[in-house]
Every structure is written in C-alpha cells, then in structure tokens.
Enzyme design. Structure first.
Site, PDB file in Angstrom:
ATOM      1  CG  HIS A  61      34.647  24.798  10.604  1.00 38.91           C
ATOM      2  ND1 HIS A  61      35.188  24.930  11.872  1.00 38.91           N
ATOM      3  CD2 HIS A  61      35.660  25.026   9.726  1.00 38.91           C
ATOM      4  CE1 HIS A  61      36.465  25.246  11.747  1.00 38.91           C
ATOM      5  NE2 HIS A  61      36.777  25.304  10.463  1.00 38.91           N
ATOM      6  CG  HIS A  76      36.367  23.817   5.280  1.00 38.00           C
ATOM      7  ND1 HIS A  76      35.428  24.814   5.349  1.00 38.00           N
ATOM      8  CD2 HIS A  76      37.348  24.165   6.138  1.00 38.00           C
ATOM      9  CE1 HIS A  76      35.826  25.739   6.199  1.00 38.00           C
ATOM     10  NE2 HIS A  76      37.005  25.357   6.693  1.00 38.00           N
TER      11      HIS A  76
END
Length: 153
Positions: A61, A76
């Site tokens: 992620h 992110h």
C-alpha cells in the site's frame, strides 16, 4: 538543486490539511500534497514513481523512493490500507530496484478501496522536507499521472 516530484496517479490535488488522517494532515512524516484519484471502473491502475531513484521501502500500500541526492518521497495508496494486508495491491517493482519517474510501481484499484469503505486518497510526502522548500500544485487542480505535482527546492 531543485527536484521535480510527479503525480503517481491521475486525479485532483488536495491540500494535506484536508487529508482526514492526522499523520498526514499534521505533517508528522513531512510536507507534501495528496491526490484524490480518479475512480475508474476498469479495475487496477498503476501508481507511478514520482521521482528517479531507488525504491528504499515498499509495502503493498505504500512506497518510498530515494533519489541519488538522498531525498526521499513517500507515496501512500489510500488511508488505513495497511489493514488490507496487501489484498488488492500488486507489486510491479521491488525494493532496491532503480526506477524512473513515471515508471509503474504498484497496481491497485482506488474504486475498490472506496467500495470497501476506505478512503482512496494518495498522500505524496517529501520525507524530512520543509514546507518552505516546496512549490506545490494548487488544491482543486486536475493532474494526470506523471504530471509535475511539486518542486522541492
């Protein structure tokens, strides 16, 4: 020396103050911007390298790319996405790999995150940077993946 930081995804620029996560809005990891990604119905999209450099750290992620000059940029993918344990993300590049700005790093589906109740916003952070040294795109501006998002002076 000035460093151009490109948008890893296509979408709309969001000020960090408006990111609903205190780690990012509070600039705990550093200054930057976020992108509210376009939600595409056709499945996965690639998150791109924002700068030339080496992938210093990669998770399903999130990833950090460090330039040859030692500056690091964090991307992110969504908020609270660590809770997915990697589900819905496909690594395209690996830790220690040299990448060029615009190169695909992770495939993911912002639309799926939203369907699963998670916020797909993408913070892009100049790690150990100073807000005063960043020239940023304006909030509300549309950017395409690969467009210049910030300049780190």
């Amino acid at each position: 020396m000035s460093l151009a930081i490109c948008s890893p995804v296509t979408g709309v620029v969001v000020a960090l103050d408006d990111v609903p996560d205190p780690v990012f809005s509070g600039r705990i990891v550093g200054p930057g911007l976020a992108i509210n990604p376009n939600l595409t119905a056709d499945g996965n999209v690639a998150a791109l390298a924002p700068v030339n450099g080496t992938i210093a750290k990669i998770h399903p992620h999130a990833y950090v790319i460090t330039t040859d000059e030692g500056r690091s940029v964090l991307v992110h993918l969504g908020l609270d996405t660590v809770s997915l344990g990697g589900r819905g993300f496909t690594l395209i590049a690996g830790e220690g790999e040299t990448v060029h700005a615009g190169q695909a790093v992770i495939a993911w589906s912002p639309a799926r995150l939203e369907t699963d109740g998670l916020n797909p916003i993408v913070p892009v952070i100049a790690l150990e940077g100073d807000d005063a040294t960043l020239e940023k795109a304006l909030p509300g501006q549309n950017v395409a993946a690969g467009d210049e998002l910030m300049t780190w002076g």
